[in-house]
Design an enzyme around this catalytic site. Structure first.
Site, PDB file in Angstrom:
ATOM      1  N   GLU A 131       0.843  -1.204   0.000  1.00 31.76           N
ATOM      2  CA  GLU A 131       0.000   0.000   0.000  1.00 31.76           C
ATOM      3  C   GLU A 131       0.869   1.242   0.000  1.00 31.76           C
ATOM      4  O   GLU A 131       2.072   1.167   0.272  1.00 31.76           O
ATOM      5  CB  GLU A 131      -0.954  -0.023   1.198  1.00 31.76           C
ATOM      6  CG  GLU A 131      -0.253  -0.090   2.530  1.00 31.76           C
ATOM      7  CD  GLU A 131      -1.196  -0.460   3.676  1.00 31.76           C
ATOM      8  OE1 GLU A 131      -2.114  -1.263   3.474  1.00 31.76           O
ATOM      9  OE2 GLU A 131      -0.975   0.063   4.780  1.00 31.76           O
TER      10      GLU A 131
ATOM     11  N   LYS B  93       2.775   4.602   1.013  1.00 36.67           N
ATOM     12  CA  LYS B  93       3.261   5.176   2.258  1.00 36.67           C
ATOM     13  C   LYS B  93       2.910   6.662   2.197  1.00 36.67           C
ATOM     14  O   LYS B  93       3.526   7.432   1.458  1.00 36.67           O
ATOM     15  CB  LYS B  93       4.769   4.968   2.393  1.00 36.67           C
ATOM     16  CG  LYS B  93       5.309   5.480   3.713  1.00 36.67           C
ATOM     17  CD  LYS B  93       6.743   5.047   3.891  1.00 36.67           C
ATOM     18  CE  LYS B  93       7.325   5.489   5.209  1.00 36.67           C
ATOM     19  NZ  LYS B  93       7.029   6.851   5.594  1.00 36.67           N
TER      20      LYS B  93
ATOM     21  N   ASP C 170       2.598  10.446   3.116  1.00 30.67           N
ATOM     22  CA  ASP C 170       3.523  11.342   3.801  1.00 30.67           C
ATOM     23  C   ASP C 170       2.720  12.338   4.628  1.00 30.67           C
ATOM     24  O   ASP C 170       2.433  13.442   4.192  1.00 30.67           O
ATOM     25  CB  ASP C 170       4.397  12.059   2.770  1.00 30.67           C
ATOM     26  CG  ASP C 170       5.625  12.656   3.418  1.00 30.67           C
ATOM     27  OD1 ASP C 170       5.859  12.369   4.612  1.00 30.67           O
ATOM     28  OD2 ASP C 170       6.339  13.398   2.740  1.00 30.67           O
TER      29      ASP C 170
ATOM     30  N   TYR D  71      -5.097   2.618   8.075  1.00 32.69           N
ATOM     31  CA  TYR D  71      -4.444   1.441   7.502  1.00 32.69           C
ATOM     32  C   TYR D  71      -4.102   0.359   8.503  1.00 32.69           C
ATOM     33  O   TYR D  71      -3.447  -0.616   8.152  1.00 32.69           O
ATOM     34  CB  TYR D  71      -3.180   1.846   6.727  1.00 32.69           C
ATOM     35  CG  TYR D  71      -2.218   2.706   7.522  1.00 32.69           C
ATOM     36  CD1 TYR D  71      -2.113   4.062   7.245  1.00 32.69           C
ATOM     37  CD2 TYR D  71      -1.436   2.171   8.532  1.00 32.69           C
ATOM     38  CE1 TYR D  71      -1.250   4.862   7.963  1.00 32.69           C
ATOM     39  CE2 TYR D  71      -0.573   2.963   9.258  1.00 32.69           C
ATOM     40  CZ  TYR D  71      -0.481   4.314   8.971  1.00 32.69           C
ATOM     41  OH  TYR D  71       0.363   5.114   9.686  1.00 32.69           O
TER      42      TYR D  71
ATOM     43  N   LYS E 168      11.316   2.967  -0.074  1.00 33.51           N
ATOM     44  CA  LYS E 168      11.377   4.414  -0.319  1.00 33.51           C
ATOM     45  C   LYS E 168      11.738   4.708  -1.768  1.00 33.51           C
ATOM     46  O   LYS E 168      12.673   4.110  -2.298  1.00 33.51           O
ATOM     47  CB  LYS E 168      12.426   5.051   0.599  1.00 33.51           C
ATOM     48  CG  LYS E 168      12.028   5.074   2.057  1.00 33.51           C
ATOM     49  CD  LYS E 168      10.846   5.995   2.244  1.00 33.51           C
ATOM     50  CE  LYS E 168      10.722   6.646   3.582  1.00 33.51           C
ATOM     51  NZ  LYS E 168      11.753   7.348   4.185  1.00 33.51           N
TER      52      LYS E 168
ATOM     53  N   CYS F 109      18.027  47.354  -2.377  1.00 38.58           N
ATOM     54  CA  CYS F 109      17.452  46.703  -3.557  1.00 38.58           C
ATOM     55  C   CYS F 109      18.547  46.550  -4.620  1.00 38.58           C
ATOM     56  O   CYS F 109      19.249  47.511  -4.935  1.00 38.58           O
ATOM     57  CB  CYS F 109      16.308  47.550  -4.089  1.00 38.58           C
ATOM     58  SG  CYS F 109      15.695  46.981  -5.680  1.00 38.58           S
TER      59      CYS F 109
ATOM     60  N   CYS G 100      17.496  49.148  -7.709  1.00 37.94           N
ATOM     61  CA  CYS G 100      17.480  50.611  -7.590  1.00 37.94           C
ATOM     62  C   CYS G 100      18.402  51.120  -6.487  1.00 37.94           C
ATOM     63  O   CYS G 100      18.624  52.322  -6.373  1.00 37.94           O
ATOM     64  CB  CYS G 100      16.061  51.118  -7.352  1.00 37.94           C
ATOM     65  SG  CYS G 100      15.416  50.701  -5.730  1.00 37.94           S
TER      66      CYS G 100
ATOM     67  N   CYS H 238      11.057  46.212  -1.455  1.00 38.09           N
ATOM     68  CA  CYS H 238      11.750  47.402  -1.910  1.00 38.09           C
ATOM     69  C   CYS H 238      10.699  48.499  -1.835  1.00 38.09           C
ATOM     70  O   CYS H 238       9.683  48.442  -2.528  1.00 38.09           O
ATOM     71  CB  CYS H 238      12.237  47.237  -3.354  1.00 38.09           C
ATOM     72  SG  CYS H 238      12.741  48.803  -4.075  1.00 38.09           S
TER      73      CYS H 238
ATOM     74  N   CYS I  53      11.204  52.122  -8.263  1.00 34.96           N
ATOM     75  CA  CYS I  53      12.229  51.122  -8.576  1.00 34.96           C
ATOM     76  C   CYS I  53      11.978  50.558  -9.976  1.00 34.96           C
ATOM     77  O   CYS I  53      10.874  50.097 -10.274  1.00 34.96           O
ATOM     78  CB  CYS I  53      12.173  49.992  -7.549  1.00 34.96           C
ATOM     79  SG  CYS I  53      13.264  48.616  -7.965  1.00 34.96           S
TER      80      CYS I  53
HETATM   81  S1  IVH Z   1       2.378   0.838   8.773  1.00 35.13           S
HETATM   82  C1  IVH Z   1       3.698  -1.240  12.429  1.00 35.13           C
HETATM   83  N1  IVH Z   1       1.386   1.827   6.604  1.00 35.13           N
HETATM   84  O1  IVH Z   1       5.171   5.891   7.824  1.00 35.13           O
HETATM   85  C2  IVH Z   1       3.150  -0.614  11.241  1.00 35.13           C
HETATM   86  N2  IVH Z   1       2.716   3.234   7.965  1.00 35.13           N
HETATM   87  O2  IVH Z   1       8.081   5.824   8.211  1.00 35.13           O
HETATM   88  C3  IVH Z   1       3.880   0.612  10.908  1.00 35.13           C
HETATM   89  N3  IVH Z   1       2.940   5.519   7.097  1.00 35.13           N
HETATM   90  O3  IVH Z   1       5.148   6.081  11.301  1.00 35.13           O
HETATM   91  C4  IVH Z   1       3.130   1.573  10.115  1.00 35.13           C
HETATM   92  N4  IVH Z   1       1.708   5.230   5.314  1.00 35.13           N
HETATM   93  O4  IVH Z   1       3.190   7.117  10.066  1.00 35.13           O
HETATM   94  C5  IVH Z   1       2.141   2.068   7.678  1.00 35.13           C
HETATM   95  N5  IVH Z   1       0.417   2.590   4.630  1.00 35.13           N
HETATM   96  C6  IVH Z   1       1.153   2.820   5.725  1.00 35.13           C
HETATM   97  C7  IVH Z   1       1.723   4.078   5.979  1.00 35.13           C
HETATM   98  C8  IVH Z   1       2.512   4.241   7.109  1.00 35.13           C
HETATM   99  C9  IVH Z   1       2.424   6.084   6.008  1.00 35.13           C
HETATM  100  C10 IVH Z   1       3.825   6.212   8.052  1.00 35.13           C
HETATM  101  C11 IVH Z   1       3.574   5.913   9.494  1.00 35.13           C
HETATM  102  C12 IVH Z   1       4.912   5.511  10.044  1.00 35.13           C
HETATM  103  C13 IVH Z   1       5.858   6.053   9.043  1.00 35.13           C
HETATM  104  C14 IVH Z   1       7.149   5.267   9.079  1.00 35.13           C
END
Ligand code: IVH
Length: 681
Positions: A116, A118, A120, A233, A325, A419, A422, A437, A442
């Site tokens: 799934e 990740k 941010d 999640y 990542k 500036c 000018c 400025c 200017c």
């Molecule tokens: S699972 C034990 N699933 O990423 C399970 N984390 O870098 C650990 N995060 O602190 C988390 N999307 O805040 C999980 N689909 C996802 C996520 C996710 C974002 C974040 C989460 C975690 C951080 C770690």
């Protein structure tokens, strides 16, 4: 009596929750936004009249308003773990081998994975008791978080009551604690920052900080105005469920069944499909920048909850999951210099001159550094290796210096005192992030001001653009905006590239602009906060610039749609003698500065009377001006920014932040055809 009211209130709450679910979670509304608003307003009115029937899980509570002194601490029911990282396919395969070694052969055979996004954002832990949202916390140190319940109540996609859908086949568990990620979409973040920047207010560095800053406000009404969203999640705790899910995939389906927001980008792979899993990670990585929110990787999780328990964790990282990542839209390059860009309003922005570097296929050699504080707070030095990010269409930005790569030769940068164009002093008003400025004369400002004056949205002078503005200012032909109308054509004819035909076109364009509607001239002046919509509102009230010049801030604020900030800005502008002289020069040059017109008829009987509209995006047949005219001739009001006072947003193709804002505020959105239908019955 009260029981009737109570029954109606219950009914409205149920209906509103249902429709919010259709809208926010399923993205598939059943009723129009206007109908939804009617339900919502009825509930608000009933609750206002019967305060004893208010409850803290009512949908109306989402407007926020609770102020807490500080955040109370919350002990999590189970550790809120972090995640280990894999930066390459090798890392990922090594992880797979590691977990396999810890499993018996028959367990290895059952091994499968869920992948799934990740997200941010900011981890949140949400507690439901008997289906009611009772507590929400930040991750904190993983053991103890902060209680941010009132703020989370304002997050629109977070159901205050589950299951959201009666008759969904799901019933509320006695207790459910889920983990999720709160986030803000990229477009909403950019729009917020743009507004802040325009107003000289502090901006956020990225959507993640924005989400986190928004949820950690002490006043939840501030959070309520922020576009925070949510994905859940993970189940942390579940009680009173006869058939608890046994896999991660089943957990997600369970959460989704209750009406919680679960990402649609979830895939399942068996262990023998691991190659396909790796290929999917790549493919998802390529397309992640097209998602409306930031995704910094993908998470691969062992599907079986029994195997997860068996694998356990090391330190704060579970063995059963890993974050893959993406290298991403970032690159490291050298910051060669910091130069200043002077804008039309005099705002001076530091810009990075970079050693050119390719980021997702595009050469980047400049990036914004926002303002003085940004450079100072991040300690960005000239000569530093810096991380540069380019995402979608937005201007690249410098994210941070790589301090470990410093040689000692880097130079600390300071905002210059003068500036660069000018030579006049730069000023930074108390409490503002922007530096200006202050010299209205200017040349850099003048070039930008001329460019703006002649642009399509303003006086719309054909064949005239930045190049001409720069040239004529440099040659001394233009020293103020009115000089555009008294250009020395004989001298221009001597310049390279200015042949007869070209001059003819330019002169014709300038001549034609003299007769533009008055509000266009006003907008073209570039007064702070006076864009085309505000200019129209002002020129509906006054029929000449002379009249407007002598209006007081009180007079102006009395106009519907004009707030004190705009009023003061206009008064300040016309309090300066050079600006008043400018208007006289326009008049002398034959530019229209007054309008002959009959007073407008009372608009109250017209079909759109009392309604405020915002038009955004490209409409199928009308230009923006035409749509505004249509709204006005039918008695409505057209304004430029979406607020809770906006009745409708009319959106066309490529509508951006205004549409997002409308959706967040629950302002109904119309197409051009629907606007016509509304006005013409
Ligand atoms: S699972 C034990 N699933 O990423 C399970 N984390 O870098 C650990 N995060 O602190 C988390 N999307 O805040 C999980 N689909 C996802 C996520 C996710 C974002 C974040 C989460 C975690 C951080 C770690």
């Amino acid at each position: 009596m009260t029981t009737d009211v109570q029954a109606r209130i219950e009914q409205l709450r149920g209906a509103i929750r249902h429709h919010q679910y259709r809208y926010y979670i399923l993205d598939d509304p059943l009723i129009s936004d206007a109908e939804f608003d009617a339900l919502f307003q009825e509930l608000q009115a009933l609750e206002a009249a019967h305060p004893e029937l208010r409850t803290d899980d009512s949908p109306t509570v989402r407007v926020g308003g609770v102020v807490s002194e500080r955040f109370a601490k919350v002990a999590h029911p189970a550790p809120i773990l972090s995640l280990g990282n894999a930066f390459s396919e090798d890392d990922l395969r090594a992880w797979r081998e590691r977990i396999k070694r810890l499993l018996f052969p028959e367990q290895q055979a059952q091994l499968s994975y869920v992948v799934e996004p990740k997200f941010d954002g900011l981890t949140v832990v949400l507690h439901y008791e008997q289906g009611r949202f009772v507590l929400g916390a930040t991750r904190g140190d993983g053991e103890i978080g902060e209680n941010i319940t009132p703020n989370l109540r304002t997050v629109r996609p977070l159901p205050l009551q589950i299951p959201v859908e009666d008759g969904s086949g799901f019933s509320a568990p006695a207790r459910l604690v889920v983990r999720g990620e709160a986030y803000v979409e990229k477009a909403a973040f950019e729009a917020f920052n743009r507004r802040q920047e325009e107003q000289g207010e502090r901006t956020y560095a990225n959507p993640r900080n924005f989400a986190s800053g928004s949820l950690r406000q002490l006043d939840s009404s501030i959070t309520a105005g922020r576009p925070v969203k949510l994905w859940v999640y993970q189940i942390i705790e579940l009680e009173g469920e006869p058939n608890p899910p046994q896999t991660h995939a089943a957990s997600l389906a369970f959460l989704q069944g209750l009406g919680l927001p679960v990402s649609p980008h979830v895939r399942h792979f068996t262990d023998s499909e691991f190659d396909a899993l790796v290929a999917y990670l790549d493919e998802f990585g390529q397309r992640r920048s097209t998602l409306p929110y930031e995704v910094d990787g993908a998470v691969v999780k062992v599907d079986s909850l029994a195997l997860q328990r068996q694998l356990g964790f090391v330190g704060k990282d579970p063995r059963w999951a890993i974050a893959y990542k993406y290298a991403g839209e970032e690159a490291i390059t050298t910051l060669l210099d910091i130069v200043l860009n002077v804008g039309r309003t005099g705002v001076v922005t530091p810009n990075a001159v970079l050693e050119p570097v390719a980021i997702s296929g595009v050469m980047v050699k400049a990036a914004t550094l926002h303002n003085e504080d940004y450079v100072r707070d991040l300690d960005i030095r000239v000569g530093d290796k810096v991380v540069v990010k380019r995402a979608g269409e937005v201007i690249p930005k410098v994210l941070r210096p790589v301090v470990e790569l410093r040689t000692g030769a880097e130079q600390i940068w300071q905002m210059p005192a003068a500036c660069p164009v000018c030579g006049q002093p730069l000023v930074r008003p108390e409490g503002e992030a922007a530096t200006y400025c202050a010299n209205n004369a200017c040349p850099a400002q003048l070039v930008r001001a001329v460019e703006y004056f002649v642009s399509r949205g303003a006086m719309d002078i054909e064949s005239f653009g930045y190049k001409q503005a720069e040239l004529f200012v440099e040659k001394g032909f233009i020293t103020d905006l009115a000089d555009i109308y008294t250009l020395p054509w004989n001298e221009i004819a001597q310049l390279d590239g200015y042949k007869e035909k070209r001059i003819e076109n330019l002169r014709a364009g300038i001549e034609a602009s003299k007769n533009r509607p008055l509000h266009r001239l006003l907008a073209a002046l570039g007064i702070r906060y006076v864009g085309s919509v505000v200019a129209e509102l002002l020129m509906q009230r006054y029929s000449s610039l002379d009249e407007l010049m002598d209006a007081s801030a009180e007079d102006l604020s009395a106009i519907d749609g004009i707030g004190p900030r705009i009023a003061e800005s206009v008064v300040r502008y016309f309090s300066l003698e050079p600006n008043r002289a400018l208007v006289r020069e326009f008049a002398d040059a034959g530019v229209r500065v007054a309008e002959e017109r009959a007073p407008r008829p009372a608009a109250t009987s017209l079909p759109l009377a009392g309604l405020t509209f915002v038009v955004t995006g490209a409409l199928p047949t009308w230009s923006r001006d035409e749509a505004h005219d249509f709204i006005k001739t039918h008695g409505g009001k057209a304004t430029g920014s979406v607020s809770s006072k906006t009745n409708y947003v009319v959106a066309g193709e490529n509508a951006g932040s205004k549409l997002t804002k409308a959706q967040e505020l629950g302002v109904p959105v119309l197409t051009e055809a629907e606007l016509r239908a509304l006005a013409e019955g």
